[in-house]
Design an enzyme around this catalytic site. Sequence first.
Site, PDB file in Angstrom:
ATOM      1  N   ASP A 262       0.865  -1.166   0.000  1.00  0.00           N
ATOM      2  CA  ASP A 262       0.000   0.000   0.000  1.00  0.00           C
ATOM      3  C   ASP A 262       0.912   1.230   0.000  1.00  0.00           C
ATOM      4  O   ASP A 262       2.130   1.127   0.097  1.00  0.00           O
ATOM      5  CB  ASP A 262      -0.946  -0.043   1.216  1.00  0.00           C
ATOM      6  CG  ASP A 262      -2.184   0.815   0.990  1.00  0.00           C
ATOM      7  OD1 ASP A 262      -3.216   0.563   1.616  1.00  0.00           O
ATOM      8  OD2 ASP A 262      -2.112   1.743   0.141  1.00  0.00           O
TER       9      ASP A 262
HETATM   10  C1  GLC Z   1      -4.296   4.243  -0.180  1.00  0.00           C
HETATM   11  C2  GLC Z   1      -5.212   3.087   0.182  1.00  0.00           C
HETATM   12  C3  GLC Z   1      -5.267   2.002  -0.872  1.00  0.00           C
HETATM   13  C4  GLC Z   1      -5.052   2.619  -2.236  1.00  0.00           C
HETATM   14  C5  GLC Z   1      -3.620   3.129  -2.281  1.00  0.00           C
HETATM   15  C6  GLC Z   1      -3.268   3.791  -3.626  1.00  0.00           C
HETATM   16  O1  GLC Z   1      -3.625   4.687   0.964  1.00  0.00           O
HETATM   17  O2  GLC Z   1      -4.988   2.466   1.442  1.00  0.00           O
HETATM   18  O3  GLC Z   1      -6.536   1.348  -0.735  1.00  0.00           O
HETATM   19  O4  GLC Z   1      -5.247   1.632  -3.245  1.00  0.00           O
HETATM   20  O5  GLC Z   1      -3.371   4.065  -1.238  1.00  0.00           O
HETATM   21  O6  GLC Z   1      -4.000   4.967  -3.777  1.00  0.00           O
END
Ligand code: GLC
Length: 735
Positions: A262
Amino acid sequence: MKEKELQKLFQSLTLKEKIGQLVQLSGEFFGSVDEVSTGPAKKMGIHPEMVSLAGSVLNVAGAKSVISIQKSYLERSQHKIPLLFMGDIVYGYRTILPIPLGQGATWNPELIQENYNNIGMEASKAGIDVTFSPMVDLVRDPRWGRCLESTGEDPFLNSQFAAAVIKGFQGNLTVNNVATCVKHFAAYGATEGGREYNTVDMSERRLRQDYLPSYKAAVEAGSKLVMTSFNTLDGIPATANKWLLDEILRKEWGFDGVIITDYAAIHELIAHGVAQDEKEAAQLAINATVDIDMKTSCYANQLEPLVREGKIDNELINQAAWRILCLKNELGLFENPYRGASINEEKFMHTDESRTKALQASRESIVLLKNENNILPLDVKKSKIAVIGPYTNSKSIVGMWSFHGKQDEFTSIQDAFEKLDTHNIKFAKGCDYLEDYSILGSFGKMLNPSNESTLDMEQQTLQAVKLVEQSDLVVLALGEHMLQSGEAGSRTELELPRVQKKLLDTVAKTGKPIVLVLFSGRPLVLTNIEKQVDAILQVWFPGSEGGQAIVDVLTGKFNPSGRLTMSFPYSVGQVPLYYNSFNTGRPISTSQHSDRFLSRYLDAPNGPLYPFGYGLSYTKYEYANLSLSSEILNDETTITISVDIQNSGSKAGIETVQLYIQDKIGSVVRPVKELKGFKRVFLQPGEIKKVIFEVNEEMLRFYDKNLCYQSEKGDFRVFVGHSSQEYLEADFTLI
Ligand code: GLC
């Protein structure tokens, strides 16, 4: 290209070039090269050369931008390995579906799969190759803002929807499809206190029994990527958790796809306190078999020194880079780096077909929670109706993960009402969403809509009340602000915003019948509000066709069929609250202790205000003649369960018949009931249908006291009914 050619290309890469494939950067890195070196690359502390070697791009969409970035990147690329474009197309691109908590309430995975096929096509035409969806985290705590993105509290139901979304998005992985990235692995929904990015800690049994099944279903459905979650599990952050990622996901489940972190999660290993610095963070992540580093400099700057210093085996980098090249090859990027990106993307967006399907999903996501004296459906020809509240004409009805949508393409409640042939409906805002936007942080200031109306709040309310007094009944369109849920939307109080509660109290004083249309990304606490209104429609954030879906239900054009997939608490103090809980040694229903010394609260009931599986209809469904083909089951046989359902009302409708099973005695405690099946049946008024379920030994398996996944002989109970609290029951024995 053929695997032999891919192997040849792979062998030709230097270590640095392989590391580049493991790096994901956002769009600002792909402007002109000199901008990059002074701007984002410098800020992030990576060498501009690593930008020209990066393997994928985060959250750039739009065919024009994608084509331009890909073209200039390949012109500079020695090995012509195309970029992968990944983005958060979570539940819509230009057509926006109801939030997943609403999708779950349809209990219709087939319809949801069809919708995601349309969403995937829109995203691919906009140049997206991979979507960071589905989010399949099991949720039992409505304080967590990301309930919005989940289909709820049940492992079986979540698994059905996980598979449906993946099949919808991925199809046959043609240029009109996108690859999925299931998230957040794992158990992010169990964050302590419902507080965002907080600790998760649970037994391996609970993890395997309740929280892992939906991710496993996603892997079995063929998701090409998995995203690590921000949280710890058993004291180790998921992004550095070799047991979770390598032992379970890769070895036990056989996942051979790509693991991406993430956002900035590798760097966050330092804040977690398991890594001294970026080098140690990179070492932990690559050892855990994480392939792509989303938006940090850890892999870009530290993997090469780690190999040089003999701290990691460069085979780990080879394996990660190889998996990424295989994904690019499977998506056909070497033959066509632009895949679905179309400069005519507009003609594929928000088509009648995708709108029609999205409208049906919105209709079926709506849950009728209360309908006193059958005040609904409305008769817009006869009744004078005042539609009041900040959501009356709002286009902020799509929830947080929908930034590619265009508000002028969304249908508000007022838009839909105004299409009707009647002059009996009047509209007024009555108040803003919030009394104080600062709780939304920096977002809040730019979002404060009070400058929209020339009237101040008092005036707005007076104007609305005047309308109410001239009407026969009121439709109150209220709810939490769109940004009060979603990521970083954790709340400790789950009531309506104070300014809206004030409007409700003022309108309630008029004595007019009230229909509450409630927008939220989570279950709110409705215990007090429920007493003040005659009907409640839970509409979630219903998506770009939401206003039409709501009016179709309000006017009876569509008979509501939604059923809750997450319990609505009586009080936030009950949380976590879920239907498939354990009985405890002093259950309130059967314990022999005095009425004090029981598993209970002094100030609230144990159960929810509205339970899992609950939802009303404009008609009535009667269950009768529950029968089992046998009361004995063994490993070889199945039991056929049948039940008659009658529509004893005056309107046709869809009933979701739910099958639950209780394992009465186990080597470990077992839930009071678990959802094991459901069937939707359409019934005309008066019609009777027989609904059949098959039960076999495999459905009874669980993680026993030795963590072996198997069934245990003994007595079981089946519950077949309208919800987790309304059912017929019968017993059988596994021998
Ligand atoms: C965010 C979220 C995740 C998302 C990622 C990219 O913090 O936790 O669900 O896909 O970043 O944007």
